[in-house]
Enzyme design. Structure first.
Site, short mmCIF file in Angstrom:
data_model
loop_
_atom_site.label_atom_id
_atom_site.label_comp_id
_atom_site.label_asym_id
_atom_site.label_seq_id
_atom_site.Cartn_x
_atom_site.Cartn_y
_atom_site.Cartn_z
CG ASP A 218 -5.13 -8.58 0.04
OD1 ASP A 218 -4.40 -9.49 0.30
OD2 ASP A 218 -4.66 -7.38 -0.53
CE LYS B 155 -6.26 -11.13 -2.71
NZ LYS B 155 -5.46 -11.62 -1.66
P1 NDP Z 1 -2.58 -3.81 5.39
O1 NDP Z 1 -3.78 -3.01 5.01
O2 NDP Z 1 -2.66 -4.28 6.73
O3 NDP Z 1 -1.09 -3.01 5.31
C1 NDP Z 1 -0.69 -2.68 4.09
C2 NDP Z 1 0.68 -2.09 4.13
O4 NDP Z 1 1.31 -1.64 2.76
C3 NDP Z 1 0.55 -0.46 4.87
O5 NDP Z 1 1.43 -0.37 5.44
C4 NDP Z 1 0.40 0.33 3.70
O6 NDP Z 1 0.75 1.69 3.76
C5 NDP Z 1 1.29 -0.33 2.65
N1 NDP Z 1 0.87 -0.29 1.12
C6 NDP Z 1 -0.34 -0.56 0.91
N2 NDP Z 1 -0.35 -0.35 -0.64
C7 NDP Z 1 0.85 0.35 -0.88
C8 NDP Z 1 1.47 1.04 -2.01
N3 NDP Z 1 0.58 1.02 -2.92
N4 NDP Z 1 2.46 1.61 -1.76
C9 NDP Z 1 3.29 1.62 -0.59
N5 NDP Z 1 2.76 0.89 0.37
C10 NDP Z 1 1.35 0.31 0.35
O7 NDP Z 1 -2.52 -5.19 4.40
P2 NDP Z 1 -1.78 -6.50 4.74
O8 NDP Z 1 -0.55 -6.27 5.63
O9 NDP Z 1 -2.70 -7.41 4.99
O10 NDP Z 1 -1.00 -6.92 3.14
C11 NDP Z 1 0.14 -6.55 2.74
C12 NDP Z 1 0.37 -7.31 1.44
O11 NDP Z 1 0.30 -8.90 2.05
C13 NDP Z 1 -0.49 -7.40 0.29
O12 NDP Z 1 0.33 -7.69 -0.70
C14 NDP Z 1 -1.31 -8.59 0.50
O13 NDP Z 1 -2.10 -9.13 -0.79
C15 NDP Z 1 -0.42 -9.65 1.14
N6 NDP Z 1 -0.99 -10.64 1.85
C16 NDP Z 1 -1.78 -10.50 2.93
C17 NDP Z 1 -2.30 -11.50 3.63
C18 NDP Z 1 -3.35 -11.43 4.84
O14 NDP Z 1 -3.45 -12.30 5.38
N7 NDP Z 1 -3.52 -9.88 5.34
C19 NDP Z 1 -2.23 -12.96 3.04
C20 NDP Z 1 -1.15 -13.12 2.12
C21 NDP Z 1 -0.82 -12.10 1.64
P3 NDP Z 1 -0.29 2.74 3.75
O15 NDP Z 1 -0.84 2.56 5.30
O16 NDP Z 1 0.27 4.03 3.62
O17 NDP Z 1 -1.34 2.52 2.95
O1 2IT Z 2 -3.21 -13.04 -0.41
C1 2IT Z 2 -3.72 -13.71 0.43
O2 2IT Z 2 -3.35 -15.25 0.68
C2 2IT Z 2 -5.06 -13.49 1.52
N1 2IT Z 2 -5.12 -12.12 1.31
C3 2IT Z 2 -5.31 -14.22 2.36
C4 2IT Z 2 -6.52 -14.93 1.73
C5 2IT Z 2 -7.44 -15.84 2.70
O3 2IT Z 2 -8.32 -16.14 2.10
O4 2IT Z 2 -7.14 -15.90 3.86
#
Ligand code: NDP
Ligand code: 2IT
Length: 452
Positions: free
Chosen positions: A170, A130
């Site tokens: 992420d 990561k």
């Molecule tokens: P995005 O940046 O697309 O969206 C993040 C969302 O979470 C936004 O709505 C943001 O609000 C909110 N958020 C972020 N930080 C905080 C905080 N400290 N407190 C409250 N709300 C918060 O990210 P993703 O959707 O890609 O990721 C969301 C989660 O999913 C993370 O935990 C990530 O690690 C996990 N994940 C993502 C993957 C991927 O493929 N993208 C794969 C697997 C897991 P705001 O706009 O106000 O910041």
């Molecule tokens: O938390 C996760 O699994 C991700 N942000 C996606 C990682 C990836 O390599 O696609």
């Protein structure tokens, strides 16, 4: 038996705390895993002797570097960037990049540790890593984001490679940022290779990668519900977040006949008792991604909704199923009890470690259907793995083929959780199942390599 940190759980956790001062998120993630692994390895002397858990909980390396960039006013700004390469026993390091002001070494170490187990669960050959930076993309111009991504990659490029370490997106890193980073990698190395995933379709990306995490989380939920003779159709879902994972989870719940009543961001949540339909989800996607707007504006746009500010979280809204899809530690023990009191019977984590340790214990004790992120959000990295395969073979699969592979991978993860998480009375502890199944694959590879 030789002296080993593995003999006593408390002694092991104390050691992790001592060696990682001030890294509470990392200690939390290791503790959650160790609670299950200690039971499992109790009678398996080979894992003790080889100190396997101790070794997985020590990243192979942590690279930290300065990232300088110039803002639109000509000011020089200095950020800190990292890549944590946790474990490459079963494949190249693989995991996302996060840009958020809350990013620290502890946060990235916890994420790389979790990723190691998650990637093992997918069945694909990927190790765990990561990276990220304490850069806040909010309020930055596209040019500032581009300059930051280029500067970040100017250091990162020397540590990654298609067979070494393959980053992706992420929080704060989506298709646009991957484009800026891939462009800079290619420029520096003169090498067009599958070094990042989440790429655009025109330049080596895979269909359904964007949707895969959210869709996969709902497929996992579907598998859990099926085991109790239930379905997503007709279920009321509470979802947190409004980014990539949250909006695609919402989309799939709606497509399967469920009703989504909340979304959130760091400022608060919206409650729409009429249901957040596909049209409304499309509006959120455009508003949050392209207009970089706030979720509060949803309640102005759609009169059926109310906005609850001050950083409020949606867990007090009654529901059948909950999907935390924002960030770590966004659901505590008290909120877990509130969900249960209001009738929630299934939780599938789209985010990484959204439930704190207290909350995990509450869900486990209540014996509801509770999927930890390392199992239920693995769809994203799984399709990243498929993007790597397509890049290596210099071909691309059709959407239907990828949809089938994603569904198969998610049900394969569900099966692995059953194998190691089912107790004599038939109850399934998905946290335990995921931890043990992920651990065993990595541990057995490590045993084969000897002391390295
Ligand atoms: P995005 O940046 O697309 O969206 C993040 C969302 O979470 C936004 O709505 C943001 O609000 C909110 N958020 C972020 N930080 C905080 C905080 N400290 N407190 C409250 N709300 C918060 O990210 P993703 O959707 O890609 O990721 C969301 C989660 O999913 C993370 O935990 C990530 O690690 C996990 N994940 C993502 C993957 C991927 O493929 N993208 C794969 C697997 C897991 P705001 O706009 O106000 O910041
Ligand atoms: O938390 C996760 O699994 C991700 N942000 C996606 C990682 C990836 O390599 O696609």
């Amino acid at each position: 038996m030789p002296a080993s940190d593995h003999v006593d759980l408390n002694g092991f956790i104390e050691g992790v705390k001592r060696r990682n001062p001030g890294q509470s998120e990392f200690v939390q993630a290791v503790t959650e895993v160790a609670e299950d692994i200690f039971d499992f390895i109790g009678d398996k002397v080979q894992y003790h002797e080889a100190q396997i858990l101790r070794r997985i909980a020590e990243p192979d390396r942590v690279v930290s570097f300065r990232v300088c960039w110039q803002d639109d006013n000509g000011n020089i700004r200095v950020q800190r960037g990292w890549r944590v390469q946790n474990n490459n026993s079963i494949g190249p390091y693989k995991g996302g990049i996060r840009f958020h002001p809350s990013v620290t070494e502890s946060v990235l170490k916890f994420l790389a540790f979790e990723q190691t187990f998650k990637n093992a669960l997918t069945g694909l050959p990927m190790g765990g890593g990561k990276g990220g930076a304490n850069f806040n993309p909010k309020g930055k111009s596209v040019n500032e984001i581009m300059r930051f991504c280029q500067s970040f990659m100017t250091e990162l490029y020397r540590h990654i490679g298609a067979d070494i370490d393959v980053p992706a997106g992420d929080i704060g890193v989506g298709g646009r940022e991957i484009g800026f980073m891939f462009g800079q990698y290619k420029r520096i190395t003169n090498n067009f290779t599958g070094v990042l995933t989440g790429k655009g379709l025109e330049w080596g990306g895979s269909l359904i990668r964007t949707e895969a995490t959210g869709y996969g989380a709902v497929y996992f939920l579907q598998n859990m519900l099926k085991s109790r003779g239930q379905d997503v159709a007709g279920k009321v879902a509470v979802i947190s977040g409004s980014g990539n994972v949250a909006t695609h989870a919402a989309e799939k719940i709606v497509a399967l006949g469920g009703k989504v009543v909340t979304l959130s961001d760091s400022e608060g949540f919206v409650h729409d008792p009429d249901g957040i339909t596909q049209d409304k989800i499309d509006w959120v996607k455009t508003h949050k991604t392209h207009r970089r707007g706030r979720i509060s504006d949803y309640a102005t746009e759609f009169k059926s909704a109310t906005f609850h500010g001050g950083g409020a979280r949606p867990w007090g809204v009654p529901c059948d199923v909950a999907l935390p899809c924002a960030t770590q530690n966004e659901l505590n023990g008290e909120e877990a009890r509130t969900l249960l009191k209001n009738g929630c019977t299934a939780v599938a984590e789209g985010a990484n470690m959204p439930t704190d340790l207290d909350g995990v214990h509450v869900f486990k004790a209540a014996r509801i259907l509770y999927a930890p992120g390392k199992a239920s959000n693995a769809g994203g990295v799984a399709v990243s793995g498929l993007e790597m395969s397509q890049n290596s073979a210099r071909m691309s699969w059709k959407e239907e083929e990828l949809q089938t592979m994603l569904k198969d991978i998610m049900s394969g993860i569900h099966d692995r959780c059953l194998e190691y998480g089912r107790s004599a009375d038939g109850h399934v502890d998905y946290v335990k199942g995921a931890n043990i199944a992920g651990f065993k694959k990595v541990a057995d590879a490590m045993l084969a390599f000897g002391v390295v």
